[in-house]
Structure formats: C-alpha cells, structure tokens
Motif scaffolding. Structure first.
Motif, PDB file in Angstrom:
ATOM      1  N   ARG A  73      74.925  19.045  57.273  1.00 40.29           N
ATOM      2  CA  ARG A  73      73.839  18.146  57.136  1.00 40.29           C
ATOM      3  C   ARG A  73      72.787  18.267  56.244  1.00 40.29           C
ATOM      4  NH1 ARG A  73      74.641  14.335  61.447  1.00 40.29           N
ATOM      5  NH2 ARG A  73      72.342  14.203  61.884  1.00 40.29           N
ATOM      6  N   ARG A  74      71.983  17.313  55.919  1.00 39.17           N
ATOM      7  CA  ARG A  74      70.966  17.199  54.863  1.00 39.17           C
ATOM      8  C   ARG A  74      69.574  17.584  55.743  1.00 39.17           C
ATOM      9  NH1 ARG A  74      74.245  12.890  53.713  1.00 39.17           N
ATOM     10  NH2 ARG A  74      72.799  11.391  54.127  1.00 39.17           N
ATOM     11  N   VAL A  75      69.279  18.673  55.621  1.00 41.09           N
ATOM     12  CA  VAL A  75      67.994  19.424  56.525  1.00 41.09           C
ATOM     13  C   VAL A  75      66.634  19.353  55.814  1.00 41.09           C
ATOM     14  CG1 VAL A  75      67.272  20.968  58.282  1.00 41.09           C
ATOM     15  CG2 VAL A  75      69.627  20.384  57.837  1.00 41.09           C
ATOM     16  N   VAL A  76      65.789  18.725  56.268  1.00 40.12           N
ATOM     17  CA  VAL A  76      64.346  19.174  55.693  1.00 40.12           C
ATOM     18  C   VAL A  76      63.528  19.831  56.651  1.00 40.12           C
ATOM     19  CG1 VAL A  76      62.200  18.454  54.822  1.00 40.12           C
ATOM     20  CG2 VAL A  76      64.298  17.187  54.144  1.00 40.12           C
ATOM     21  N   VAL A  77      63.009  20.960  56.430  1.00 44.00           N
ATOM     22  CA  VAL A  77      62.115  21.789  57.203  1.00 44.00           C
ATOM     23  C   VAL A  77      60.881  21.535  56.874  1.00 44.00           C
ATOM     24  CG1 VAL A  77      61.360  23.983  58.190  1.00 44.00           C
ATOM     25  CG2 VAL A  77      64.068  23.640  57.820  1.00 44.00           C
ATOM     26  N   VAL A  78      59.739  20.988  57.671  1.00 50.19           N
ATOM     27  CA  VAL A  78      58.655  20.534  57.326  1.00 50.19           C
ATOM     28  C   VAL A  78      57.314  21.551  57.566  1.00 50.19           C
ATOM     29  CG1 VAL A  78      59.044  18.076  56.920  1.00 50.19           C
ATOM     30  CG2 VAL A  78      58.286  18.907  59.213  1.00 50.19           C
ATOM     31  N   SER A  79      56.594  21.771  56.572  1.00 52.61           N
ATOM     32  CA  SER A  79      55.392  22.625  56.976  1.00 52.61           C
ATOM     33  C   SER A  79      54.295  21.459  56.480  1.00 52.61           C
ATOM     34  CB  SER A  79      55.308  23.993  56.180  1.00 52.61           C
ATOM     35  OG  SER A  79      56.140  24.593  56.478  1.00 52.61           O
ATOM     36  N   SER A  80      53.125  21.739  56.996  1.00 54.17           N
ATOM     37  CA  SER A  80      51.780  21.410  56.270  1.00 54.17           C
ATOM     38  C   SER A  80      51.601  21.913  55.087  1.00 54.17           C
ATOM     39  CB  SER A  80      50.826  20.833  57.575  1.00 54.17           C
ATOM     40  OG  SER A  80      50.085  22.318  57.652  1.00 54.17           O
ATOM     41  N   GLY A  81      50.765  21.335  54.473  1.00 54.88           N
ATOM     42  CA  GLY A  81      50.327  22.298  53.110  1.00 54.88           C
ATOM     43  C   GLY A  81      51.314  22.533  52.463  1.00 54.88           C
ATOM     44  N   ASP A  82      51.270  24.006  51.882  1.00 56.32           N
ATOM     45  CA  ASP A  82      52.424  24.256  50.974  1.00 56.32           C
ATOM     46  C   ASP A  82      53.494  25.327  51.885  1.00 56.32           C
ATOM     47  OD1 ASP A  82      53.307  24.823  47.933  1.00 56.32           O
ATOM     48  OD2 ASP A  82      53.739  26.523  49.389  1.00 56.32           O
ATOM     49  N   PRO A  83      54.800  24.894  51.904  1.00 58.38           N
ATOM     50  CA  PRO A  83      55.631  25.491  52.644  1.00 58.38           C
ATOM     51  C   PRO A  83      55.779  27.209  52.437  1.00 58.38           C
ATOM     52  CG  PRO A  83      56.946  24.452  51.020  1.00 58.38           C
ATOM     53  CD  PRO A  83      55.465  24.018  50.770  1.00 58.38           C
ATOM     54  N   GLY A  84      55.248  27.632  51.542  1.00 55.35           N
ATOM     55  CA  GLY A  84      55.221  29.037  50.764  1.00 55.35           C
ATOM     56  C   GLY A  84      54.324  29.640  51.186  1.00 55.35           C
ATOM     57  N   VAL A  85      52.946  29.186  51.941  1.00 50.45           N
ATOM     58  CA  VAL A  85      51.680  29.707  52.027  1.00 50.45           C
ATOM     59  C   VAL A  85      51.600  29.893  53.692  1.00 50.45           C
ATOM     60  CG1 VAL A  85      49.555  29.875  51.863  1.00 50.45           C
ATOM     61  CG2 VAL A  85      50.960  28.997  49.840  1.00 50.45           C
ATOM     62  N   PHE A  86      51.931  31.041  54.120  1.00 51.03           N
ATOM     63  CA  PHE A  86      51.641  31.264  55.591  1.00 51.03           C
ATOM     64  C   PHE A  86      52.575  30.250  56.328  1.00 51.03           C
ATOM     65  CE2 PHE A  86      47.749  32.794  53.516  1.00 51.03           C
ATOM     66  CZ  PHE A  86      47.901  33.987  53.728  1.00 51.03           C
ATOM     67  N   ALA A  87      53.709  29.832  56.157  1.00 54.20           N
ATOM     68  CA  ALA A  87      54.566  28.665  56.635  1.00 54.20           C
ATOM     69  C   ALA A  87      55.998  29.040  56.608  1.00 54.20           C
ATOM     70  CB  ALA A  87      54.159  27.577  55.844  1.00 54.20           C
ATOM     71  N   MET A  88      56.503  28.201  56.636  1.00 54.24           N
ATOM     72  CA  MET A  88      58.163  28.101  57.267  1.00 54.24           C
ATOM     73  C   MET A  88      58.838  28.471  55.874  1.00 54.24           C
ATOM     74  SD  MET A  88      58.732  27.508  59.808  1.00 54.24           S
ATOM     75  CE  MET A  88      60.573  27.367  59.693  1.00 54.24           C
ATOM     76  N   ALA A  89      58.681  28.609  54.754  1.00 57.93           N
ATOM     77  CA  ALA A  89      59.614  29.178  53.836  1.00 57.93           C
ATOM     78  C   ALA A  89      59.742  30.637  53.992  1.00 57.93           C
ATOM     79  CB  ALA A  89      58.812  28.995  52.239  1.00 57.93           C
TER      80      ALA A  89
END
Lengths: 247, 247
Positions: A73-89
């Motif tokens: 599958r082609r999957v996008v995991v979404v975060s608000s803001g930047d995904p690298g800052v206290f988020a999903m990355a």
C-alpha cells in the motif's frame, strides 16, 4: 507494485501552509493514518482509506502503517505541523527499529511541514530570530526532573524557549513550574507569547511580560514561546522579535 | 492603494517545498528583495522588480523594503528556509524598531517556510524528534564566548543541537570548537548529521559518530545536527532518529 510510507506534516491548519510535496503524496496515497483531527483534514476520495485513531497510540499507528506499506500500500501517516517535531516521525522510526527486519527495507520518506512554533513565531513577529530551543513539557514519556533541568539550562543559556504541549488536564501545573524556573534564573520582564491554534478560525495570540504569565493562558492547542533576555516588543505594533545580535 | 511587506520563506530549495501562501504573495508582489541566490529563485515577470543584494546587508535590505511598502508597493522580502530562523524577519523588525514612527503602521506579515534544519532532519529520519535547540555558530553578531557557553549548556541539557552557519572561510574553526565542547560534556559516540543543500541537486548527507566528526565535513551550505545522548542510527537503513522518550 511496491508500497511506501510517507510521514507528512500538514502544517498548523491553513491549507495555504501545506506544501505541494505533501499534497502530491496525499494524491497518490491508498491509506492515510493518523490522529482523528489530523485525518479529518484529508479530503475523502475513491480509492483512499482513512484510518483515524485516538491520541497516545502513536506506536500502534506506526506499526499499522509499516504493515500496510510492506503489503504494497501507499501509506501517508499525517501529523500536524512538522512530523519531525514531537510527532509521528520518531514513532515510525521507533517502530522500524523494534520491528521485524523486513521493515528496514520499506521505502520511507519524511515530508516536512510548517511547524506549530514557526507558524506561531511568524504570526507574532520573529521571537525565534536568534538561538532558541524547543521543549516538550509533557511528562508522558520523560521524568518531570528532566523537563525542569532542561528549562533551567535553557534559561541559563539565554535561549528563547518554545514550549510544546504546555498544559493538559492531566498536567495543569507543568507550565507554572516552567515559568517559575525561568524567573528564578533571570528576574526580568522578557515577553512571553501564547499562540493558540495559529492559522485556524480559533487563532488567538497574547503577549505578556514573564511576571504576568500564567498557565491558564495556555491549553493543549497553544504553543508558548518564552523570549530570551533580548526579545523585545515593538511599541505601537503587535510584534515581538529577538534581534540577530546577542548581548 | 496601500502597500505591504511580506517576509517569506522559500524553503530549502525544492519548489515542492514552497507553501501556497508564499507562492500567492509572490504572484501579487511588485518588488522582491533579498540575497542574490534567493532572489534568483523567483521567476521574473512583467510588473515585478527584482532587487537582489549581497550578503551581510540585511538591515539595509530591510529598510529598503519598508521604504517601498510605505510608498505603496507590495514587497516580498525573501529568505531561504524559514524567514524567522536566523534570517530576514528579525532584520526587518530591527529596522522597524529603529526607523521612523510611520514604519510601525506598515502592513507586515511573516510567511513561514520549511526551515533548513527540518528539511535536513526529514531527509535523514527524525534526529529532532525530541527536545532540541538551534544555534547560529556565526560570530558576526555575537561573541565567541556566548556561542561556546550555549553549546556547553545545550550539551548538559542533552538537547539535539542544530548548528546553523557552521563554517565559513572567515571562521574555519568554530565547528571544531563546538564538537570539542560537546565531547567534553558527554564522552560518547552519539551520531552527527552533516546535511548539505538538502532538496537541491547538490544535496549530500553524511552521518558519523561524534568522535569522527570533523569541521571539514561542513561548509556554508551545511546544517549540522549533533544528536542527543538518545539519538540512534538504525542499522541497515539510512536513518537516524531521536526517540520520543528521555532516558
């Protein structure tokens, strides 16, 4: 056809702050995964499955996305803001490191977004115009003593300090403690910015001198920026900024 | 017709990382002001005057833009990355504060962009996934002692450290000093990311353990991210990340 996983930053809220790179990834996706209010920002369409999930299940969410990508599958995991800052990355990479070896071969990309703190800073002027730090005040994943120590050292270093997750029902007092620590290091009236829900209809900004800053001025949707000793409010304007030169 | 001034972030280089908000402002502008290579990224068109200028004249550039806006022009001052991070937004507000009172009534907006450090972090994984700081290593506008002290306190706080302007011909040794300070605080092999010209054809990434990091691995177009004690390289991948939890 081989799958992929993109961890994408949707920015603070306004569609005009979503990068074309993120828009393109969402257009190619078969699956979008994320916290309920962020998935709600993605327009439904045929061929796209939305997987909204609750807060505090970041690692489950990451593993779900990696499983789907491995299955093609082609999957996008979404975060608000930047995904690298206290988020999903970070959560996705934790999943990769702890998961089965085949996950290390998945095509993973991180697509940066406009972070909450830079959107807040931009709206209010340039409070992060010189050296600064970003600290997550949530004690979900680290001891309060670590937070307190970082705040103190950041104040001693004279950074402007961006506080993420400044306050929740479970932690009504962390921000009060942070203000007290900064005040103990530097007894001055540097400005504090409370920036709530920037770029959304609920946007609200407020600037007060540090001695008047109160935790009640923030909620879960607020970024708090404590100025450095150099941060100044420009009289007659709505702006504060930190000059490029240090004292 | 009243003029305005927007300070816009063009992101790290790739057009897919320019926000629609910035694209719209450029489409409405009569004048674009900025450092030569950034103005070169704006497509010329009828009715648009480009004002490229050399480096180190930030305050002159800001005043020029404010003058034009006061005269009714629609001015975009461009920065690469995010304009609020070691870039033109602070310079414009310095100009406003030091300038004539009528400049305080100018319609000024800061339009955020994808910062160099977040683009670099995204390309390499999530090294800024937990508490971090950003320090400008240039000593043009602050004493070297302030830089050294901030690096030391940042290492003691166990921040990941993003170093802007890590090296130039005039300052070949600042980054060497920064590495030595971090090593003195924490004698470990945390990873260091050298990310050059991310999202451009000249992009080059390199990750080395701190003891092997050398100033020669950076130049003026490089962002250097020194990991925290928790930052990890995932074996078998090109990624490093900082977990969401602290030790």
């Amino acid at each position: 056809m081989s799958g992929w996983l993109a961890i994408a930053g949707l920015g603070p809220g306004d569609a005009a702050l979503v990068t074309p790179e993120v828009t393109a990834a969402l257009a190619e996706a078969t699956d979008v995964i994320g916290y309920i209010p962020y998935v709600a920002r993605v327009a439904p369409r045929a061929g796209l499955t939305l997987h909204p999930s609750d807060n505090r299940v970041e690692l489950d969410r990451a593993r779900h996305g990696l499983d789907l990508a491995l299955a093609g599958r082609r999957v996008v995991v979404v975060s608000s803001g930047d995904p690298g800052v206290f988020a999903m990355a970070a959560a996705v990479f934790e999943g990769v490191e702890q998961g089965p070896p085949e996950w290390r071969a998945i095509d993973i990309r991180v697509l940066p977004g406009i972070s909450a703190m830079f959107a807040a800073a931009a709206r209010a002027g340039a409070p992060l115009g010189h050296d600064f730090c970003a600290i997550n005040l949530s004690d979900n994943l680290k001891p309060q003593a670590v937070i307190d120590r970082r705040i103190r050292l950041a104040a001693e270093a004279d950074f402007a300090i961006a506080c993420y997750n400044p306050r929740s029902k479970a932690r009504p007092d962390g921000l009060t403690a942070a203000f007290a620590i900064v005040r103990a290091v530097c007894a001055d009236d540097r400005p504090v910015l409370f920036a709530r829900a920037v770029s959304t209809p609920e946007e609200h900004l407020r600037i007060v001198p540090l001695p008047e800053a109160r935790a009640e001025m923030a909620d879960m949707r607020t970024v708090v920026i404590i100025g450095s000793s150099q941060t100044r409010v420009i009289a007659g304007t709505r702006f504060l900024y930190t000059p490029r030169s240090a004292a």
